[in-house]
Design an enzyme around this catalytic site. Structure first.
Site, PDB file in Angstrom:
ATOM      1  N   ASP A  37      -9.417  -1.600   2.890  1.00  0.00           N
ATOM      2  CA  ASP A  37      -9.146  -1.086   4.231  1.00  0.00           C
ATOM      3  C   ASP A  37     -10.156  -1.584   5.246  1.00  0.00           C
ATOM      4  O   ASP A  37     -10.002  -1.356   6.448  1.00  0.00           O
ATOM      5  CB  ASP A  37      -9.160   0.448   4.213  1.00  0.00           C
ATOM      6  CG  ASP A  37      -8.057   1.022   3.341  1.00  0.00           C
ATOM      7  OD1 ASP A  37      -7.022   0.363   3.200  1.00  0.00           O
ATOM      8  OD2 ASP A  37      -8.248   2.115   2.784  1.00  0.00           O
ATOM      9  N   ASP A  78       0.822  -1.204   0.000  1.00  0.00           N
ATOM     10  CA  ASP A  78       0.000   0.000   0.000  1.00  0.00           C
ATOM     11  C   ASP A  78       0.861   1.261   0.000  1.00  0.00           C
ATOM     12  O   ASP A  78       0.625   2.201  -0.763  1.00  0.00           O
ATOM     13  CB  ASP A  78      -0.910  -0.012   1.227  1.00  0.00           C
ATOM     14  CG  ASP A  78      -2.156   0.830   1.036  1.00  0.00           C
ATOM     15  OD1 ASP A  78      -2.547   1.049  -0.125  1.00  0.00           O
ATOM     16  OD2 ASP A  78      -2.749   1.259   2.037  1.00  0.00           O
TER      17      ASP A  78
END
Length: 375
Positions: free
Chosen positions: A269, A223
């Site tokens: 997420d 990420d």
């Protein structure tokens, strides 16, 4: 438009920046403090719901005998490969959007997620809707079975069991699907996004805590690299139209349901930390102490990490990779609790009973081995 990371479920989708204008078209007025508070508060709530209820449903799912409800177990090998596969997928999408027309790609994606969304939403609402059906409602059983090969070489590709009540749920979900396909409305997007998230947390099971740490650690690096190291994720984010994010308008108070200045949070997420939190709930239950200490600890850790993401984003006025803050919180808080309680060994020795999905040929080899023993 705020910079966001958009991609398949495996990728973390960042929270959008506050009141930023789109790349093209007239500039939007800055979001009001009330509008931002409502938007980000709603995003946090929407992220917590599928994690909480998905974790609870994962406990039942782990004990299910129904083939259609059996969880998919993620092993340490799967976890190690996950960031690599996600990176290849992300870069592949980037190349597709650079080479081919964005309009046609998004049309194909819309049809794909239209079908997936209907199935996911139907599976999500089915347990709730079953409570409202009258006792005399006709319930016929059906099975959708696809196999490959014949005789001893036959392998199941799809084995899905459902009944008449599931068909009603499917019809209701189809209405939302048509709404999304025609209007791309943010409420329809969120209904699909919540369904995807809850199904992911419920049906994707980590086999142990070590695997969870490998998965979260790998996606932490992934990420941060793709958000801060390249423009690939941002480019895909601005081109990709699919319900793989939760959105809430910051100008809802001014424009109502037709608001269009969105704050966003990617499903990655939600699902990635969510499956780890669900694992800790099942670990709590395995301890047979009638407490859910590690589940609640990790749940609070998630709230803290997501809140920190939003705070940092507003301080630096730049979109943030949420896993940068969620991963240390979701791993660190439960680990610290285990250290305090002296249960680190028990935590890392806990192993799920679910068996991983068989690789092609495994079932055949098992049958051959059984035949040899019988002889």
């Amino acid at each position: 438009m705020a910079e966001q990371a958009t991609a398949p479920l495996s990728e973390a989708h960042n929270v959008s920046g506050p009141g930023e204008a789109p790349a093209a078209g007239p500039a939007r007025p800055p979001a009001t403090p009330e509008g931002m508070a409502l938007a980000y508060g709603s995003l946090v709530l929407m992220a917590l719901l599928p994690i909480f209820f998905g974790a609870l449903r994962s406990v039942t799912c782990a004990k299910s005998k129904n083939a259609s409800d059996m969880p998919e177990t993620i092993t340490s090998r799967d976890a190690a490969r996950f960031p690599i596969v996600a990176s290849c997928t992300l870069f592949g999408l980037y190349l597709f959007f650079k080479i081919f027309s964005q309009e046609y790609i998004n049309l194909l994606l819309s049809m794909y997620f239209f079908v997936l969304g209907i199935l996911a939403l139907s599976h999500t609402i089915s347990p709730v809707m079953n409570k409202f059906f009258p006792a005399n409602f006709p319930s016929k059983q059906y099975q959708l079975l696809f196999t490959q090969g014949s005789g001893e070489n036959k392998e199941e590709i799809v084995n899905y069991e459902f009944d008449s009540k599931d068909l009603v749920c499917l019809a209701m979900s189809s209405v939302v699907g048509v709404w999304y396909l025609l209007r791309k409305h943010w409420i329809a997007n969120n209904l699909f996004g919540l369904a995807f998230s809850l199904n992911g947390v419920e049906l994707l099971h980590l086999n142990n805590v070590s695997t969870g740490c490998i998965l979260l650690g790998g996606l932490f690096v992934y990420d941060v690299f793709w958000v801060f190291g390249t423009n690939v994720m941002v480019t895909v984010a601005k081109s990709f139209e699919a319900p793989i994010k939760l959105v809430f308008p910051q100008d809802l108070l001014e424009k109502g349901l037709e608001a269009d200045n969105f704050a966003m949070l990617g499903l990655g997420d939600v699902v990635i930390p969510g499956i780890f939190i669900a694992l800790l709930l099942r670990f709590d239950i395995s301890l047979k102490k009638n407490t859910h200490t590690y589940f609640y600890t990790s749940f609070v850790a998630y709230i803290f990490g997501l809140g920190l993401t939003i705070f940092i984003m507003h301080v630096f006025k730049h979109a943030q990779p949420a896993l940068l803050y969620l991963v240390p919180a979701c791993i660190g808080f439960p680990l610290l609790m285990a250290l305090v309680k002296g249960e680190v060994t028990e935590m890392f020795s806990y192993e799920e009973n679910s068996t991983p999905k068989e690789e092609p040929g495994d079932s055949k080899d098992a049958r051959v081995e059984t035949d040899k023993k019988e002889k």
